[in-house]
Design a protein around this motif. Structure first.
Motif, PDB file in Angstrom:
ATOM      1  N   VAL A  26      46.207 -74.935  14.480  1.00 36.63           N
ATOM      2  CA  VAL A  26      45.916 -75.718  15.684  1.00 36.63           C
ATOM      3  C   VAL A  26      45.979 -77.205  15.346  1.00 36.63           C
ATOM      4  N   ARG A  35      33.450 -69.080  23.368  1.00 35.93           N
ATOM      5  CA  ARG A  35      34.671 -69.620  23.983  1.00 35.93           C
ATOM      6  C   ARG A  35      35.567 -68.520  24.556  1.00 35.93           C
ATOM      7  N   THR A  77      34.254 -71.862  18.982  1.00 35.13           N
ATOM      8  CA  THR A  77      35.540 -72.593  19.031  1.00 35.13           C
ATOM      9  C   THR A  77      36.779 -71.690  19.036  1.00 35.13           C
ATOM     10  N   CYS A  83      38.127 -70.815  16.559  1.00 36.76           N
ATOM     11  CA  CYS A  83      38.890 -71.336  15.423  1.00 36.76           C
ATOM     12  C   CYS A  83      38.023 -71.331  14.167  1.00 36.76           C
ATOM     13  N   LEU A 124      34.870 -79.011  17.584  1.00 42.13           N
ATOM     14  CA  LEU A 124      34.896 -79.141  19.046  1.00 42.13           C
ATOM     15  C   LEU A 124      35.462 -80.489  19.498  1.00 42.13           C
ATOM     16  N   HIS A 180      38.186 -81.358  18.719  1.00 39.03           N
ATOM     17  CA  HIS A 180      39.621 -81.080  18.891  1.00 39.03           C
ATOM     18  C   HIS A 180      39.861 -80.056  19.991  1.00 39.03           C
ATOM     19  N   GLU A 181      38.957 -80.016  20.934  1.00 39.00           N
ATOM     20  CA  GLU A 181      39.035 -78.981  21.963  1.00 39.00           C
ATOM     21  C   GLU A 181      40.353 -79.030  22.740  1.00 39.00           C
ATOM     22  N   LEU A 240      43.239 -79.767  21.640  1.00 45.01           N
ATOM     23  CA  LEU A 240      44.266 -79.104  20.826  1.00 45.01           C
ATOM     24  C   LEU A 240      44.104 -77.583  20.873  1.00 45.01           C
ATOM     25  N   ILE A 241      42.855 -77.137  20.873  1.00 48.48           N
ATOM     26  CA  ILE A 241      42.597 -75.687  20.926  1.00 48.48           C
ATOM     27  C   ILE A 241      43.111 -75.137  22.265  1.00 48.48           C
ATOM     28  N   THR A 242      42.821 -75.848  23.334  1.00 52.30           N
ATOM     29  CA  THR A 242      43.256 -75.411  24.663  1.00 52.30           C
ATOM     30  C   THR A 242      44.779 -75.375  24.741  1.00 52.30           C
TER      31      THR A 242
END
Lengths: 468, 201
Positions: free
Chosen positions: A17, A54, A157, A159, B181, B183-184, B186-188
């Protein structure tokens, strides 16, 4: 840099990511499996920080470590076990996580039900707060165990912060002889290379002996990667994998499955790709394995004798062997076949699947458990249990004198009431022979299901190749 | 998590290889649903007899090692189960750092999440620290994370390696979930493009 990639590289790169020099990568997790022992503090952490799960839809929970393997309609006797099970149920309800409860037809050991339900698929990243998550690597997934803080991190997260692992290939050449199983193979590899050779690596198992293994056997091999120190072990998916996954509940269906297979076929190490380390292992000469010590690497062939510490020059190793033999109550020079046993445990995420039970039932059919041995079979899941009962395996076991139990981790780690008494010696199909693992002062010998079954009948270890 | 800068404490020798997490905290004590209170169960089957009496010869049952905050152990420390109860028990007992020739991966990682510093030093250095702790009970070591040093006395200083990012988290006592979090977005974005980030049911 070479464009030729290992399977490990391919899965890793598909899940990054975020990357930044000097920091671990943020990698996406496709499937998060949850059980009752390592999750309560993670859910509590979410509540304290007012965070949500999440992706509850990429999360799946069950109870396995703590559950009794006796009549499930009865209340759970241990109030602390009950509290942990109740807590997971409440947490799953509160955060919307799918949950296979103690009486669900889907319940079982988390590493047995993931594949059965088709949750485990090639190319996925899979984590669970359990070191034997490496099992799922059998499908060509990158699957590894994490601690509770990381469980909380994934819940919040989806992740993980991870450094790129080093890559290792183990090429298993030749063919396993009749009666030699995947359990013997992985015990043999660990006995040869030790319990820490995999530290820092992900292992890809390759070679003709690996390709010839069934899915159940591949899971046994990948399962014990952690006993070699590796967090993950995997095997490239092939027709055996695809045949297993077809028609599994959560696997893609119909045309979607066919197009998934096309994509999965890309999940292999490119010809000429390089690994950080390469080991070879010869399957042809492998003999059934039995551990004699208190670490999975302390193993030998059934034709060997208990080692003598005096023959070991390295002082650290000599001391380890001395302590192990003292704990195990064994005398140097004793033939493995003369070690008498009191208990037999057939089950666990290593060897609690239908093929394992078939292989053990084949051995005990028409025979009786030795009069001084207490033996039990604990299927890895309800699906395994129901299938075994459809095939009549339970009758074979019960007629021979085995107890036929409800699914769970049971005596692999003995958190539930299935525990060795002090001094009891057990032939176990599980994965760890650590001091106290199956009960304080209990003595564990790791073997394959067929070897455990034969030991139950004989009352001591025997060579399955000549056992009739 | 508490930040870790510099620590001075007594070293206790536990001279065994492959100390697994089942030995550090046996499974019968994994049933609690809190992170605290595990210190009483640390190394339980080595510390106590079956009828719960202290084993007088076990190192952590003898003064001054019962006040130790630095554990000096053999290779492959923390192998086996991923149970984070192992570092929770060590921390709750009072340990701030563990020195060994090598650690198992999951345990090593779990330590940093709980403010414990696992330090890898060469075999011969660990052997000499073990010897020192055994022959001079109560010897204090100084651990300086900023300088990446284990200081025995004015003349004897050992330098250790530690990943820069982990060092920063420990020095600052930071919560890595909060960092991720950040980098949320980017995660999305990843979820929108990813092949597998779809509901399982």
């Amino acid at each position: 840099m070479s464009s030729k990639k290992t399977l490990i590289d391919k899965i890793w790169e598909a899940h990054v990511v975020r990357e930044k020099d000097g920091e671990p990568s943020l990698i996406y997790i496709d499937l998060h499996l949850i059980h009752e022992v390592t999750s309560p503090q993670a859910f509590e952490g979410l509540r304290i920080s007012q965070r949500k799960v999440r992706r509850p839809d990429l999360t799946f929970a069950t109870v396995d470590h703590n559950v009794p393997t006796t009549d499930r309609s009865l209340p759970i006797a241990d109030p602390i076990s009950k509290q942990q099970i109740d807590t997971l149920r409440e947490n799953c309800h509160m955060f919307g996580v799918p949950f296979a409860d103690i009486t669900s037809a889907d319940q079982g050991i988390v590493h047995v039900i993931g594949p059965e339900l088709g949750l485990t698929l090639p190319g996925k990243t899979i984590v669970c707060g359990d070191s034997h998550t490496s099992t799922h690597g059998a499908f060509g997934a990158l699957a590894f165990g994490i601690g509770t803080s990381e469980v909380e991190h994934v819940l919040a997260t989806q992740c993980l912060q991870q450094s790129r692992p080093k890559t290792m290939q183990i090429i298993v050449k030749g063919k396993l002889a009749k009666g030699i199983r995947a359990k013997d193979l992985i015990l043999g590899i660990i006995a040869k290379y030790g319990t820490a050779f995999g530290t820092g690596y992900v292992i890809e198992y390759r070679g003709e002996a690996i390709q010839a293994l069934s899915m159940e056997e591949r899971m046994t091999v990948c399962n014990m990667s952690i006993e070699a120190g590796a967090r993950a072990g995997l095997i490239a998916p092939d027709e055996t994998t695809f045949a297993y996954l077809r028609n599994r509940r959560y696997a893609p269906a119909g045309e979607e499955f066919e197009s998934a297979v096309v994509a999965w076929k890309e999940l292999c190490t490119d010809e000429g790709a390089s690994f950080d380390k390469t080991l070879e292992f010869d399957a042809d000469s492998l003999i059934p394995q039995v551990t004699w010590g208190t670490s999975p690497g302390m193993g030998a062939s059934i034709t060997d004798t208990v080692p003598n510490p005096a023959d070991i020059s390295d002082p650290v190793e000599r001391r380890s062997v001395e302590l192990a033999l003292q704990y195990m109550g064994l005398t140097p020079g004793t033939p493995m076949t003369e070690i008498k046993i009191d208990r037999v445990f057939i089950g666990s995420c290593t060897n609690g699947r239908i093929e394992d039970l078939r292989s053990a039932a084949d051995v005990v059919k028409g025979k009786k458990v030795s009069s001084h041995v207490h033996a039990m079979v604990v299927p890895g899941s309800y699906e395994v249990k129901n299938q075994a009962e459809r095939e009549g395996l339970h009758t074979i076991f019960v007629d021979a004198g085995f107890e036929w139990r409800e699914p769970g981790c049971s005596m692999c780690l003995a958190m539930n009431p299935d525990v060795l008494a002090p001094g009891e010696r057990c032939a176990s199909t599980s994965n760890r022979n650590f001091e106290g693992r199956q009960g304080r002062d209990g003595r564990t010998h790791l073997v394959s299901p067929a070897m455990a079954a034969a030991a139950a009948v004989a009352g001591h270890f025997v060579d399955i190749r000549t056992f009739a | 998590m508490d930040a870790f800068h510099k620590h001075v404490g007594i070293a206790a020798p536990l001279d065994r290889a492959n100390i697994d997490t089942d030995a550090i905290i046996p499974k019968q004590f994994l049933k609690r649903i809190e992170r605290t209170g595990f210190g009483q169960f640390l190394f339980f089957e080595w510390r106590f007899t079956p009828d719960q009496q202290p084993h007088t010869e076990f190192v952590l049952n003898t003064a001054p090692y019962d006040k130790a905050t630095i554990l000096v152990a053999g290779p492959n420390f923390g192998c086996g189960s991923s149970r984070e109860h192992a570092p929770w028990a060590l921390l709750d007992f009072g340990f701030k750092a563990i020195i060994a020739p090598s650690f198992a991966d999951i345990f090593y990682n779990n330590c940093f999440k709980n403010g414990i510093l696992p330090i890898v030093l060469a075999d011969d250095i660990v052997a000499s620290l073990t010897e020192l702790a055994k022959t001079k009970p109560g010897t204090e070591l100084t651990i300086d994370l900023e300088q990446q040093q284990v200081i025995v006395d004015d003349k004897t200083v050992y330098t250790f390696e530690v990943d820069a990012y982990r060092k920063m988290l420990l020095l600052e006592g930071l919560d890595d979930i909060g960092l991720s979090l950040q980098h949320e977005a980017l995660i999305t974005k990843y979820e929108q493009d990813a092949p597998f980030a779809r509901p399982i049911a």
